[in-house]
Motif scaffolding. Sequence first.
Motif, PDB file in Angstrom:
ATOM      1  N   SER A  66       0.825  -1.215   0.000  1.00 39.04           N
ATOM      2  CA  SER A  66       0.000   0.000   0.000  1.00 39.04           C
ATOM      3  C   SER A  66       0.857   1.262   0.000  1.00 39.04           C
ATOM      4  CB  SER A  66      -0.967   0.011   1.187  1.00 39.04           C
ATOM      5  OG  SER A  66      -0.280   0.229   2.393  1.00 39.04           O
ATOM      6  N   LYS A  67       2.030   1.202   0.625  1.00 39.62           N
ATOM      7  CA  LYS A  67       2.928   2.362   0.655  1.00 39.62           C
ATOM      8  C   LYS A  67       3.783   2.456  -0.605  1.00 39.62           C
ATOM      9  CE  LYS A  67       3.352   2.459   5.662  1.00 39.62           C
ATOM     10  NZ  LYS A  67       4.233   2.223   6.800  1.00 39.62           N
ATOM     11  N   ASN A  68       4.119   1.321  -1.209  1.00 41.01           N
ATOM     12  CA  ASN A  68       5.060   1.292  -2.324  1.00 41.01           C
ATOM     13  C   ASN A  68       4.452   0.692  -3.583  1.00 41.01           C
ATOM     14  OD1 ASN A  68       7.565   2.127  -0.787  1.00 41.01           O
ATOM     15  ND2 ASN A  68       6.906   0.365   0.395  1.00 41.01           N
ATOM     16  N   GLY A  69       3.143   0.709  -3.676  1.00 46.72           N
ATOM     17  CA  GLY A  69       2.458   0.071  -4.790  1.00 46.72           C
ATOM     18  C   GLY A  69       2.867   0.593  -6.151  1.00 46.72           C
ATOM     19  N   SER A  70       3.039   1.902  -6.284  1.00 44.06           N
ATOM     20  CA  SER A  70       3.388   2.454  -7.592  1.00 44.06           C
ATOM     21  C   SER A  70       4.776   2.009  -8.024  1.00 44.06           C
ATOM     22  CB  SER A  70       3.301   3.982  -7.574  1.00 44.06           C
ATOM     23  OG  SER A  70       4.160   4.510  -6.592  1.00 44.06           O
ATOM     24  N   ILE A  71       5.694   1.881  -7.084  1.00 42.13           N
ATOM     25  CA  ILE A  71       7.038   1.409  -7.402  1.00 42.13           C
ATOM     26  C   ILE A  71       6.984  -0.046  -7.853  1.00 42.13           C
ATOM     27  CG2 ILE A  71       9.305   0.867  -6.412  1.00 42.13           C
ATOM     28  CD1 ILE A  71       8.866   3.309  -4.560  1.00 42.13           C
ATOM     29  N   CYS A  73       4.427  -1.659  -9.168  1.00 49.07           N
ATOM     30  CA  CYS A  73       3.799  -1.734 -10.490  1.00 49.07           C
ATOM     31  C   CYS A  73       4.789  -1.352 -11.585  1.00 49.07           C
ATOM     32  CB  CYS A  73       2.575  -0.822 -10.557  1.00 49.07           C
ATOM     33  SG  CYS A  73       1.194  -1.427  -9.584  1.00 49.07           S
ATOM     34  N   PHE A  74       5.591  -0.327 -11.331  1.00 47.29           N
ATOM     35  CA  PHE A  74       6.587   0.088 -12.316  1.00 47.29           C
ATOM     36  C   PHE A  74       7.610  -1.019 -12.558  1.00 47.29           C
ATOM     37  CE2 PHE A  74      10.808   1.876 -13.175  1.00 47.29           C
ATOM     38  CZ  PHE A  74      10.555   2.485 -14.398  1.00 47.29           C
ATOM     39  N   SER A  78       8.035  -2.827 -16.065  1.00 50.45           N
ATOM     40  CA  SER A  78       9.344  -2.754 -16.722  1.00 50.45           C
ATOM     41  C   SER A  78       9.875  -4.144 -16.997  1.00 50.45           C
ATOM     42  CB  SER A  78      10.348  -1.992 -15.851  1.00 50.45           C
ATOM     43  OG  SER A  78       9.919  -0.680 -15.659  1.00 50.45           O
TER      44      SER A  78
END
Length: 85
Positions: A66-71, A73-74, A78
């Motif tokens: 929840s804190k690092n979800g965007s990382i 996903c990237f 990639s």
Amino acid sequence: MCWKKNYVKSMMRPSAAYLSKKKLIYHLSRVEELSHDEIALKLNISKNTVKNHMVEASRFIREYVSKNGSIICFIIASSNYFHSN
């Protein structure tokens, strides 16, 4: 100052062992697909201890995602891009 470093190191040892046991239990459950009973027998611990470790590990993973979800996903996107080309 040296005694403080030694004190901190000595305090970290049990924590590191505790965390590694939690990782092991999570791995045995999710990767090797062992039941809680099988893990308890294998590690000579109670079934309740296995359950508690799994609850704590799952909670940690949920909070981390929840804190690092965007990382995450990237990284996945990639990885998929580079493996498909």
